[in-house]
Design a protein around this motif. Structure first.
Motif, PDB file in Angstrom:
ATOM      1  N   THR A   9       0.832  -1.205   0.000  1.00 40.75           N
ATOM      2  CA  THR A   9       0.000   0.000   0.000  1.00 40.75           C
ATOM      3  C   THR A   9       0.865   1.251   0.000  1.00 40.75           C
ATOM      4  O   THR A   9       1.916   1.287   0.633  1.00 40.75           O
ATOM      5  CB  THR A   9      -0.901   0.010   1.256  1.00 40.75           C
ATOM      6  OG1 THR A   9      -1.647  -1.203   1.306  1.00 40.75           O
ATOM      7  CG2 THR A   9      -1.862   1.187   1.228  1.00 40.75           C
ATOM      8  N   ARG A  48       0.501   5.226   1.120  1.00 37.67           N
ATOM      9  CA  ARG A  48      -0.374   6.083   1.925  1.00 37.67           C
ATOM     10  C   ARG A  48      -0.231   7.542   1.509  1.00 37.67           C
ATOM     11  O   ARG A  48       0.850   8.003   1.165  1.00 37.67           O
ATOM     12  CB  ARG A  48      -0.049   5.925   3.408  1.00 37.67           C
ATOM     13  CG  ARG A  48      -0.357   4.536   3.945  1.00 37.67           C
ATOM     14  CD  ARG A  48      -0.124   4.460   5.449  1.00 37.67           C
ATOM     15  NE  ARG A  48      -0.452   3.134   5.970  1.00 37.67           N
ATOM     16  CZ  ARG A  48       0.415   2.147   6.067  1.00 37.67           C
ATOM     17  NH1 ARG A  48       1.663   2.343   5.678  1.00 37.67           N
ATOM     18  NH2 ARG A  48       0.044   0.967   6.539  1.00 37.67           N
ATOM     19  N   TRP A  71      -5.233   6.006   1.029  1.00 41.02           N
ATOM     20  CA  TRP A  71      -4.246   5.056   0.535  1.00 41.02           C
ATOM     21  C   TRP A  71      -4.567   4.678  -0.909  1.00 41.02           C
ATOM     22  O   TRP A  71      -5.658   4.923  -1.412  1.00 41.02           O
ATOM     23  CB  TRP A  71      -4.222   3.792   1.406  1.00 41.02           C
ATOM     24  CG  TRP A  71      -5.560   3.122   1.558  1.00 41.02           C
ATOM     25  CD1 TRP A  71      -6.466   3.316   2.564  1.00 41.02           C
ATOM     26  CD2 TRP A  71      -6.163   2.172   0.658  1.00 41.02           C
ATOM     27  NE1 TRP A  71      -7.585   2.555   2.354  1.00 41.02           N
ATOM     28  CE2 TRP A  71      -7.431   1.834   1.198  1.00 41.02           C
ATOM     29  CE3 TRP A  71      -5.759   1.579  -0.531  1.00 41.02           C
ATOM     30  CZ2 TRP A  71      -8.289   0.928   0.579  1.00 41.02           C
ATOM     31  CZ3 TRP A  71      -6.613   0.674  -1.151  1.00 41.02           C
ATOM     32  CH2 TRP A  71      -7.857   0.360  -0.591  1.00 41.02           C
ATOM     33  N   THR A  77      -2.967   1.668  -4.182  1.00 40.71           N
ATOM     34  CA  THR A  77      -2.085   0.535  -4.435  1.00 40.71           C
ATOM     35  C   THR A  77      -1.436   0.641  -5.805  1.00 40.71           C
ATOM     36  O   THR A  77      -2.069   1.059  -6.780  1.00 40.71           O
ATOM     37  CB  THR A  77      -2.842  -0.804  -4.325  1.00 40.71           C
ATOM     38  OG1 THR A  77      -1.921  -1.876  -4.580  1.00 40.71           O
ATOM     39  CG2 THR A  77      -3.991  -0.889  -5.316  1.00 40.71           C
ATOM     40  N   GLU A  94      -6.758  -1.239   3.504  1.00 40.33           N
ATOM     41  CA  GLU A  94      -5.469  -1.239   2.823  1.00 40.33           C
ATOM     42  C   GLU A  94      -5.102  -2.671   2.434  1.00 40.33           C
ATOM     43  O   GLU A  94      -5.161  -3.574   3.274  1.00 40.33           O
ATOM     44  CB  GLU A  94      -4.386  -0.656   3.726  1.00 40.33           C
ATOM     45  CG  GLU A  94      -4.574   0.818   4.032  1.00 40.33           C
ATOM     46  CD  GLU A  94      -3.430   1.380   4.852  1.00 40.33           C
ATOM     47  OE1 GLU A  94      -2.362   0.734   4.894  1.00 40.33           O
ATOM     48  OE2 GLU A  94      -3.600   2.460   5.444  1.00 40.33           O
ATOM     49  N   SER A 133      -2.404  -4.228   2.068  1.00 40.27           N
ATOM     50  CA  SER A 133      -1.373  -4.844   2.909  1.00 40.27           C
ATOM     51  C   SER A 133      -1.954  -5.384   4.208  1.00 40.27           C
ATOM     52  O   SER A 133      -1.400  -6.326   4.801  1.00 40.27           O
ATOM     53  CB  SER A 133      -0.265  -3.835   3.212  1.00 40.27           C
ATOM     54  OG  SER A 133      -0.790  -2.688   3.859  1.00 40.27           O
ATOM     55  N   GLN A 134      -3.087  -4.819   4.656  1.00 39.86           N
ATOM     56  CA  GLN A 134      -3.706  -5.314   5.884  1.00 39.86           C
ATOM     57  C   GLN A 134      -4.293  -6.713   5.700  1.00 39.86           C
ATOM     58  O   GLN A 134      -4.389  -7.482   6.658  1.00 39.86           O
ATOM     59  CB  GLN A 134      -4.793  -4.341   6.354  1.00 39.86           C
ATOM     60  CG  GLN A 134      -4.258  -3.034   6.901  1.00 39.86           C
ATOM     61  CD  GLN A 134      -3.348  -3.256   8.104  1.00 39.86           C
ATOM     62  OE1 GLN A 134      -3.671  -4.009   9.018  1.00 39.86           O
ATOM     63  NE2 GLN A 134      -2.194  -2.607   8.088  1.00 39.86           N
ATOM     64  N   SER A 156      -9.697   5.577  -2.503  1.00 35.60           N
ATOM     65  CA  SER A 156      -9.160   6.449  -1.474  1.00 35.60           C
ATOM     66  C   SER A 156      -8.058   7.295  -2.110  1.00 35.60           C
ATOM     67  O   SER A 156      -7.827   7.234  -3.310  1.00 35.60           O
ATOM     68  CB  SER A 156      -8.625   5.604  -0.309  1.00 35.60           C
ATOM     69  OG  SER A 156      -8.182   6.414   0.744  1.00 35.60           O
TER      70      SER A 156
END
Length: 321
Positions: free
Chosen positions: A44, A46, A51, A53, A109, A111-112, A213
């Motif tokens: 991700t 930010r 955020w 990608t 996100e 990556s989360q 986002s």
């Protein structure tokens, strides 16, 4: 009772899938990644506004067990089905018309998602692994981390091969794997087609995806393999400017495109994966997973890690590598 221990190189989706499965079964798992965070191609960027990608724009499932994983993510509210419009050629069509109903995009996100897959496994970021040895990881500062019950490598084949001097059988299995690159960019512009996805019919650009986002007018733009191979050794500025120029021409934008970020995925698509889900050296307790083994896509990488973890857990007397 002493816990079994695993050391895993790479915190992308394959490494995280394997790590989380072993950790959930009671293993002590340490995951090492050279980057600042988990994610790999689900990493991700930010911004003040949110955020975005530069990696894989969508996640899809062709079969179980990944379909079950996606359903769970939907229930948790972490991904949602994509239902926007696609601008393809010079026509706007629906997602259903494009037969892409089974695609999902993260609502958190990306990556989360990978962090959640890791579960209770310990993540060590900023740790570059230089070599793999039997039951041992060697960091680039010379430290040796040993006494693992198994060592697992999930990075792309060209990055794994230099680590495998002490494991010639595994090194040989990866020797013929080749990848094609993809340049990706975050660009911001006003106007253009009223769509959420743009599919280019062009030899320079492949796809643009509006970001939910990161502020208004922000898109992820993905170049073709041909463009990416041509500009493989170019600077970020040169590749970005060339892509922005192509974009303006294709969309007929009369004003400059703002370039927010760019990234070259040098090992984006394996052309000739090894096959199967994992490759192991049983005697030395070392295994390889990831798309260089299992093939293209998030689903294959995720299942690669899962299948290895299941094979390890199902072996009663010894590790079935």
């Amino acid at each position: 009772m002493t816990k079994l221990r695993a050391g895993i190189v790479g915190a992308g989706i394959a490494g995280a899938s394997c790590a989380g499965t072993l950790a959930a079964a009671g293993w002590e798992v340490d995951v090492f990644d050279k980057a600042r965070g988990a994610g790999g191609r689900l990493s991700t960027r930010r911004f003040e506004q949110g955020w975005a990608t530069l990696g894989t724009p969508f996640v899809s499932a062709k079969r179980d067990p990944f379909r079950s994983q996606l359903r769970d993510w939907v229930r948790q509210g972490w991904v949602s089905a994509v239902r926007g419009n696609i601008w393809q050629g010079r026509a706007t069509i629906s997602w259903a018309e494009a037969q892409l109903q089974n695609h999902y995009c993260p609502t958190i996100e990306p990556s989360q998602l990978v962090r959640k897959l890791l579960g209770s496994a310990r993540l060590h970021t900023g740790h570059r692994v230089a070599a793999l040895k039997p039951r041992t990881l060697v960091l680039d500062d010379g430290r040796e981390l040993g006494d693992f019950d198994c060592v697992i490598c999930s990075v792309p084949a060209p990055q794994a091969i230099p680590m495998l001097d002490a494991l010639p059988l595994l090194r040989e299995r990866l020797a013929e794997v080749r990848y094609r690159p993809i340049w990706s960019f975050l660009m911001r512009w006003d106007g253009g087609p009223a769509a959420d996805v743009i599919k280019f019919d062009d030899h320079l650009l492949n796809l643009a995806v509006r970001q939910p986002s990161g502020g208004p007018g922000l898109w992820s733009v993905y170049a073709t393999h041909e463009f990416s191979e041509t500009y493989l050794e170019a600077s970020e500025m040169e590749a970005s400017n060339r892509a922005a120029s192509a974009l303006m021409g294709l969309l007929g934008l009369p004003w400059p495109v703002e370039i927010e970020a760019s990234h070259l995925w040098r090992y984006a698509r394996p052309e000739n994966p090894v096959g199967g889900f994992w490759v192991g050296d049983r005697e030395n307790r070392v295994a390889l997973i990831g798309d260089g083994i299992a093939g293209v896509g998030v689903e294959r990488a995720w299942e690669s890690g899962l299948r290895l973890a299941q094979a390890i857990l199902q072996s009663k007397e010894e590790l079935a590598l």
